[in-house]
Design an enzyme around this catalytic site. Structure first.
Site, PDB file in Angstrom:
ATOM      1  N   ILE A  19       0.958  -1.304  -0.168  1.00  0.00           N
ATOM      2  CA  ILE A  19       0.010   0.127  -0.041  1.00  0.00           C
ATOM      3  C   ILE A  19       1.060   1.351  -0.011  1.00  0.00           C
ATOM      4  CG2 ILE A  19      -1.672   1.334   1.169  1.00  0.00           C
ATOM      5  CD1 ILE A  19      -2.733  -1.138   2.713  1.00  0.00           C
ATOM      6  N   ASP A  38      10.703   3.571   5.908  1.00  0.00           N
ATOM      7  CA  ASP A  38      10.532   1.891   5.803  1.00  0.00           C
ATOM      8  C   ASP A  38      11.532   1.609   6.709  1.00  0.00           C
ATOM      9  OD1 ASP A  38       8.662   0.045   4.095  1.00  0.00           O
ATOM     10  OD2 ASP A  38      10.209  -0.780   5.027  1.00  0.00           O
ATOM     11  N   ASP A  71      12.483   2.901  11.889  1.00  0.00           N
ATOM     12  CA  ASP A  71      11.633   2.048  12.602  1.00  0.00           C
ATOM     13  C   ASP A  71      10.633   2.691  13.366  1.00  0.00           C
ATOM     14  OD1 ASP A  71      10.638   0.197  14.281  1.00  0.00           O
ATOM     15  OD2 ASP A  71      12.592  -0.496  14.901  1.00  0.00           O
ATOM     16  N   VAL A  72       9.307   2.598  13.201  1.00  0.00           N
ATOM     17  CA  VAL A  72       8.316   3.359  13.457  1.00  0.00           C
ATOM     18  C   VAL A  72       7.990   3.138  14.986  1.00  0.00           C
ATOM     19  CG1 VAL A  72       6.975   3.989  11.164  1.00  0.00           C
ATOM     20  CG2 VAL A  72       6.348   1.754  12.704  1.00  0.00           C
ATOM     21  N   ASN A  97       1.315   3.999   7.736  1.00  0.00           N
ATOM     22  CA  ASN A  97       0.915   2.925   7.152  1.00  0.00           C
ATOM     23  C   ASN A  97       1.684   1.667   7.533  1.00  0.00           C
ATOM     24  OD1 ASN A  97      -0.495   1.294   4.793  1.00  0.00           O
ATOM     25  ND2 ASN A  97       1.593   1.471   4.257  1.00  0.00           N
ATOM     26  N   SER A 153      -7.439  -1.797   9.778  1.00  0.00           N
ATOM     27  CA  SER A 153      -7.831  -2.976   8.951  1.00  0.00           C
ATOM     28  C   SER A 153      -9.367  -3.288   9.246  1.00  0.00           C
ATOM     29  CB  SER A 153      -6.990  -4.227   9.482  1.00  0.00           C
ATOM     30  OG  SER A 153      -7.583  -5.378   8.973  1.00  0.00           O
ATOM     31  N   TYR A 167      -2.796  -8.811  16.268  1.00  0.00           N
ATOM     32  CA  TYR A 167      -2.784  -7.832  15.125  1.00  0.00           C
ATOM     33  C   TYR A 167      -4.223  -7.150  15.228  1.00  0.00           C
ATOM     34  CZ  TYR A 167      -3.287  -6.526  10.130  1.00  0.00           C
ATOM     35  OH  TYR A 167      -3.575  -5.797   9.094  1.00  0.00           O
ATOM     36  N   LYS A 171      -4.993  -2.985  15.607  1.00  0.00           N
ATOM     37  CA  LYS A 171      -5.975  -2.399  14.479  1.00  0.00           C
ATOM     38  C   LYS A 171      -7.032  -1.637  15.158  1.00  0.00           C
ATOM     39  CE  LYS A 171      -3.175  -2.964  11.187  1.00  0.00           C
ATOM     40  NZ  LYS A 171      -2.129  -1.891  10.779  1.00  0.00           N
ATOM     41  N   THR A 202      -1.312  -8.239  -1.449  1.00  0.00           N
ATOM     42  CA  THR A 202       0.193  -7.701  -1.198  1.00  0.00           C
ATOM     43  C   THR A 202       0.892  -8.871  -0.520  1.00  0.00           C
ATOM     44  OG1 THR A 202      -0.497  -6.922   0.807  1.00  0.00           O
ATOM     45  CG2 THR A 202      -0.857  -5.449  -1.025  1.00  0.00           C
TER      46      THR A 202
HETATM   47  P1  NAD Z   1       3.525  -5.115   3.400  1.00  0.00           P
HETATM   48  O1  NAD Z   1       3.943  -5.760   4.110  1.00  0.00           O
HETATM   49  O2  NAD Z   1       3.570  -5.021   1.893  1.00  0.00           O
HETATM   50  O3  NAD Z   1       4.102  -3.347   3.700  1.00  0.00           O
HETATM   51  C1  NAD Z   1       4.524  -2.890   5.005  1.00  0.00           C
HETATM   52  C2  NAD Z   1       5.761  -1.977   4.977  1.00  0.00           C
HETATM   53  O4  NAD Z   1       6.319  -1.675   6.335  1.00  0.00           O
HETATM   54  C3  NAD Z   1       7.007  -3.304   4.581  1.00  0.00           C
HETATM   55  O5  NAD Z   1       7.592  -2.407   3.446  1.00  0.00           O
HETATM   56  C4  NAD Z   1       7.845  -3.193   5.932  1.00  0.00           C
HETATM   57  O6  NAD Z   1       9.334  -3.111   5.710  1.00  0.00           O
HETATM   58  C5  NAD Z   1       7.216  -2.011   6.413  1.00  0.00           C
HETATM   59  N1  NAD Z   1       7.678  -1.920   8.108  1.00  0.00           N
HETATM   60  C6  NAD Z   1       7.391  -3.188   8.959  1.00  0.00           C
HETATM   61  N2  NAD Z   1       7.870  -2.693  10.053  1.00  0.00           N
HETATM   62  C7  NAD Z   1       8.388  -1.408  10.006  1.00  0.00           C
HETATM   63  C8  NAD Z   1       8.813  -0.749  11.135  1.00  0.00           C
HETATM   64  N3  NAD Z   1       8.860  -1.329  12.371  1.00  0.00           N
HETATM   65  N4  NAD Z   1       9.197   0.558  10.786  1.00  0.00           N
HETATM   66  C9  NAD Z   1       8.950   0.955   9.374  1.00  0.00           C
HETATM   67  N5  NAD Z   1       8.486   0.111   8.328  1.00  0.00           N
HETATM   68  C10 NAD Z   1       8.319  -1.164   8.930  1.00  0.00           C
HETATM   69  O7  NAD Z   1       2.150  -4.811   3.768  1.00  0.00           O
HETATM   70  P2  NAD Z   1       0.853  -3.827   3.267  1.00  0.00           P
HETATM   71  O8  NAD Z   1      -0.068  -4.909   2.889  1.00  0.00           O
HETATM   72  O9  NAD Z   1       1.062  -2.866   2.232  1.00  0.00           O
HETATM   73  O10 NAD Z   1       0.403  -3.078   4.484  1.00  0.00           O
HETATM   74  C11 NAD Z   1       0.401  -1.965   4.662  1.00  0.00           C
HETATM   75  C12 NAD Z   1      -0.624  -1.733   5.969  1.00  0.00           C
HETATM   76  O11 NAD Z   1      -2.026  -2.211   5.407  1.00  0.00           O
HETATM   77  C13 NAD Z   1      -0.376  -2.276   7.228  1.00  0.00           C
HETATM   78  O12 NAD Z   1      -0.498  -1.602   8.451  1.00  0.00           O
HETATM   79  C14 NAD Z   1      -1.123  -3.590   7.317  1.00  0.00           C
HETATM   80  O13 NAD Z   1      -1.404  -3.975   8.636  1.00  0.00           O
HETATM   81  C15 NAD Z   1      -2.485  -2.947   6.593  1.00  0.00           C
HETATM   82  N6  NAD Z   1      -3.427  -3.785   5.997  1.00  0.00           N
HETATM   83  C16 NAD Z   1      -2.963  -4.737   5.148  1.00  0.00           C
HETATM   84  C17 NAD Z   1      -3.938  -5.561   4.785  1.00  0.00           C
HETATM   85  C18 NAD Z   1      -3.531  -6.722   3.559  1.00  0.00           C
HETATM   86  O14 NAD Z   1      -4.447  -7.755   3.213  1.00  0.00           O
HETATM   87  N7  NAD Z   1      -2.434  -6.576   3.012  1.00  0.00           N
HETATM   88  C19 NAD Z   1      -5.358  -5.534   5.110  1.00  0.00           C
HETATM   89  C20 NAD Z   1      -5.582  -4.763   6.109  1.00  0.00           C
HETATM   90  C21 NAD Z   1      -4.847  -3.628   6.539  1.00  0.00           C
END
Ligand code: NAD
Length: 268
Positions: A19, A38, A71-72, A97, A153, A167, A171, A202
């Site tokens: 995302i 990131d 690192d967030v 995000n 989420s 998780y 959320k 993703t």
């Molecule tokens: P993704 O795993 O593709 O991307 C997440 C990114 O966050 C990665 O690039 C990772 O390196 C980075 N990250 C992880 N820990 C970190 C930290 N401590 N500090 C900084 N960066 C960090 O996932 P995505 O699907 O793009 O998800 C993005 C957001 O959407 C997340 O919050 C996830 O919970 C939420 N989400 C995803 C889904 C799904 O189905 N993929 C559904 C609902 C919500």
């Protein structure tokens, strides 16, 4: 459309992932300057190349695209990254995000405290730190139209018998803290909204599901539209929430899930 985010400065966490990267690309196309954050430097490098490949005009335009390792879950990291935007006039848009969904996250009995704490540290504390330092930046630079979007989420809204308790709890916390901050900062014209994606195509979810047919079936039967969502479908919603087009949208749980949270029986 272009220019919906012209002259705006944005920071995006988790910008190297699904995302976050799609949102970066759309923000750049809408002429925002973007700081991509990131935890993974190699992933950021790869992501930046993709942004330039898809948006070559950004190389010569006055907008900037920068990457920083962050690192967030560490406040010093977030503070340092957001304060680096002071030279660019401060931040207008913060997209908190970044998030994790750990493979050892399970039900109340099987989830370890370590996994619980790690999940809350990134998914909840990371969002809090992002909100805090974005507000401070907006105040320092006397911004009158801030937009902060936090990724929650769909699982914060409905229960699942395929538990990932840490998780889900994280959320739910994102929804609650976003709603409260929306009330606290509304008179400063800083808007806060949550994005609630449905299950996506993703790596976060697809790697976890792998080729486990049963695991997939347990989810897919509930999809009204019969498919996973795409990251770009979330990014399009984020552009709207970030832009002045959504100027009266505040404290929303902005659900982008193909109708899943409204479903009882789906079509065959
Ligand atoms: P993704 O795993 O593709 O991307 C997440 C990114 O966050 C990665 O690039 C990772 O390196 C980075 N990250 C992880 N820990 C970190 C930290 N401590 N500090 C900084 N960066 C960090 O996932 P995505 O699907 O793009 O998800 C993005 C957001 O959407 C997340 O919050 C996830 O919970 C939420 N989400 C995803 C889904 C799904 O189905 N993929 C559904 C609902 C919500």
């Amino acid at each position: 459309m272009v220019n919906r985010l012209a002259n705006k400065v944005a920071a995006i966490t988790g910008a190297a992932g699904g995302i976050g990267l799609e949102t970066t690309i759309l923000f750049v196309r809408e002429n925002a300057s973007v700081l991509m954050l990131d935890i993974s430097e190699p992933a950021l490098e790869k992501a930046l190349s993709k942004v330039y490949e898809l948006c070559p005009e950004a190389k010569t335009s006055k907008q900037f695209i920068k990457t920083m390792k962050c690192d967030v879950s560490k406040e010093a990291d977030i503070k340092n990254c957001i304060e680096s935007l002071d030279l660019a006039g401060g931040i207008d848009i913060m997209f908190n995000n970044a998030g994790i969904m750990h493979s050892e996250d399970d039900d109340a009995i099987s989830t370890s405290e370590k996994i619980w704490d790690l999940t809350q540290a990134i998914n909840v504390k990371g969002v809090w730190f992002g909100c805090k330092h974005a507000v401070l930046s907006m105040r320092r630079h006397k911004k009158t139209k801030g937009s902060i979007i936090n990724t929650a989420s769909m699982v914060a809204l409905v229960g699942a018998a395929t538990p990932q308790l840490a998780y889900t709890a994280s959320k739910g916390a994102v929804l609650a803290l976003t709603r409260e901050l929306a009330m606290v900062h509304a008179r400063e014209n800083i808007r806060f909204n949550s994005l609630c994606p449905g299950p996506l195509n993703t790596p976060m979810l697809q790697d976890w599901l792998g080729d486990d047919v049963q695991k997939r079936y347990r989810r897919e039967v509930h999809f009204p539209m019969g498919r996973f969502g795409e990251a770009i479908e979330q990014a399009n919603a984020v552009v709207f929430l970030a832009s002045d087009e959504s100027s009266f949208v505040n404290a929303a749980d902005f659900v982008v899930d193909g109708g899943m949270t409204k479903a009882y029986v789906t079509a065959e």
